[in-house]
Scaffold this active site. Structure first.
Site, short mmCIF file in Angstrom:
data_model
loop_
_atom_site.label_atom_id
_atom_site.label_comp_id
_atom_site.label_asym_id
_atom_site.label_seq_id
_atom_site.Cartn_x
_atom_site.Cartn_y
_atom_site.Cartn_z
N GLU A 67 0.86 -1.18 0.00
CA GLU A 67 0.00 0.00 0.00
C GLU A 67 0.89 1.23 0.00
O GLU A 67 1.73 1.40 0.89
CB GLU A 67 -0.95 0.03 1.20
CG GLU A 67 -1.90 1.22 1.15
CD GLU A 67 -3.05 1.15 2.14
OE1 GLU A 67 -3.61 2.22 2.45
OE2 GLU A 67 -3.39 0.04 2.60
N GLU A 92 5.04 5.11 3.45
CA GLU A 92 4.49 6.40 3.89
C GLU A 92 5.61 7.29 4.41
O GLU A 92 6.25 6.95 5.41
CB GLU A 92 3.45 6.16 4.99
CG GLU A 92 2.89 7.42 5.63
CD GLU A 92 2.18 8.31 4.63
OE1 GLU A 92 2.71 9.41 4.35
OE2 GLU A 92 1.11 7.91 4.14
N ASP A 119 10.62 7.10 -0.38
CA ASP A 119 10.14 7.27 -1.75
C ASP A 119 9.67 5.93 -2.31
O ASP A 119 10.44 4.97 -2.40
CB ASP A 119 11.30 7.84 -2.58
CG ASP A 119 10.89 8.26 -3.98
OD1 ASP A 119 9.96 7.67 -4.53
OD2 ASP A 119 11.53 9.19 -4.52
N ASP A 141 -2.54 12.27 -2.83
CA ASP A 141 -2.58 13.72 -3.05
C ASP A 141 -2.80 13.97 -4.53
O ASP A 141 -2.04 13.49 -5.37
CB ASP A 141 -1.25 14.34 -2.61
CG ASP A 141 -1.32 15.86 -2.51
OD1 ASP A 141 -2.01 16.47 -3.36
OD2 ASP A 141 -0.70 16.43 -1.61
#
Length: 236
Positions: A67, A92, A119, A141
């Site tokens: 994820e 994350e 990253d 985002d």
């Protein structure tokens, strides 16, 4: 294997994942989790590439999923608890999000999650070929301004990187409540020879798939009248 590090001098167009690394000040226990629990769960991509991604987990997982940008971690934690034989990697860079998933891992005694605070492109480059059964990108985002579109995660190069690490028949799943980013994702995936959009009728992308765990952001978007699209693409 040579060490891979993020290069702060890279142009924005070369970065595949963007996020704030710091937010609200961590509470004491959150800071303790970052200091003491995260080191046991964090992937070190400076090490040799594992021959089999299942071996990242102890005991070895039957299957591995990723994820990207898990936010508060609600979806990641729920999936890991629902599929205990599957190994889950959460990526994350936002430290508050990392603290939240660590709290859920501790409270639920979840043993099949490993974490990467960096990253996503570097993580994808490190993972073995055809090592994942699924990649989830949930409410990323959207970078709505045109000059920032190059910062969106979904780009031709990241699609190719995902295709490399997904097994044939594996899936990339994308959830977003921003129409423009949904159209962008469909456009980019449709021109990839490696993926097939799985929707056959409108309800296939208007409704969450079975077992989907709604995130806090998703519930907020619904309250504010924003409808999400749930896109599934199969690796050919």
């Amino acid at each position: 294997m040579s060490e891979r590090k993020s290069d702060p001098g890279r142009d924005d167009s070369e970065r595949a994942f963007f996020g704030r690394r710091k937010g609200h000040k961590l509470r004491q226990h959150q800071a303790e989790l970052i200091d003491h629990l995260l080191p046991h769960l964090a992937l070190d991509i400076a090490t040799e590439v594992p021959a089999n991604a299942c071996e990242i987990f102890d005991p070895a997982a039957d299957d591995v999923r990723l994820e990207i940008g898990f936010g508060g971690g609600e979806h990641l934690a729920a999936e890991a608890q629902s599929f205990p034989a599957t190994g889950f990697i959460g990526c994350e860079p936002y430290v508050n999000g990392m603290a939240k998933i660590l709290a859920q891992i501790e409270a639920g005694k979840i043993g099949n999650i490993r974490l990467f605070a960096g990253d996503a492109a570097e993580l994808l480059a490190w993972l073995p070929q055809a090592s994942l059964s699924r990649i989830d990108l949930i409410h990323p985002d959207p970078w709505p301004k045109r000059r920032h579109w190059k910062r969106r995660f979904v780009q031709d190069r990241t699609i190719a990187a995902m295709a490399r690490v997904l097994k044939p028949g594996g899936e990339f799943r994308f959830v977003c409540d921003i129409d423009d980013y949904c159209a962008w994702t469909l456009s980019h995936l449709s021109r990839s020879p490696d993926f097939q959009w799985l929707a056959e009728r409108a309800d296939d992308f208007r409704r969450p798939w079975d077992g989907y765990t709604m995130t806090r952001y998703g519930r907020k978007a619904a309250r504010e009248g924003r409808k999400a699209a749930y896109l599934r693409f199969r690796r050919l």
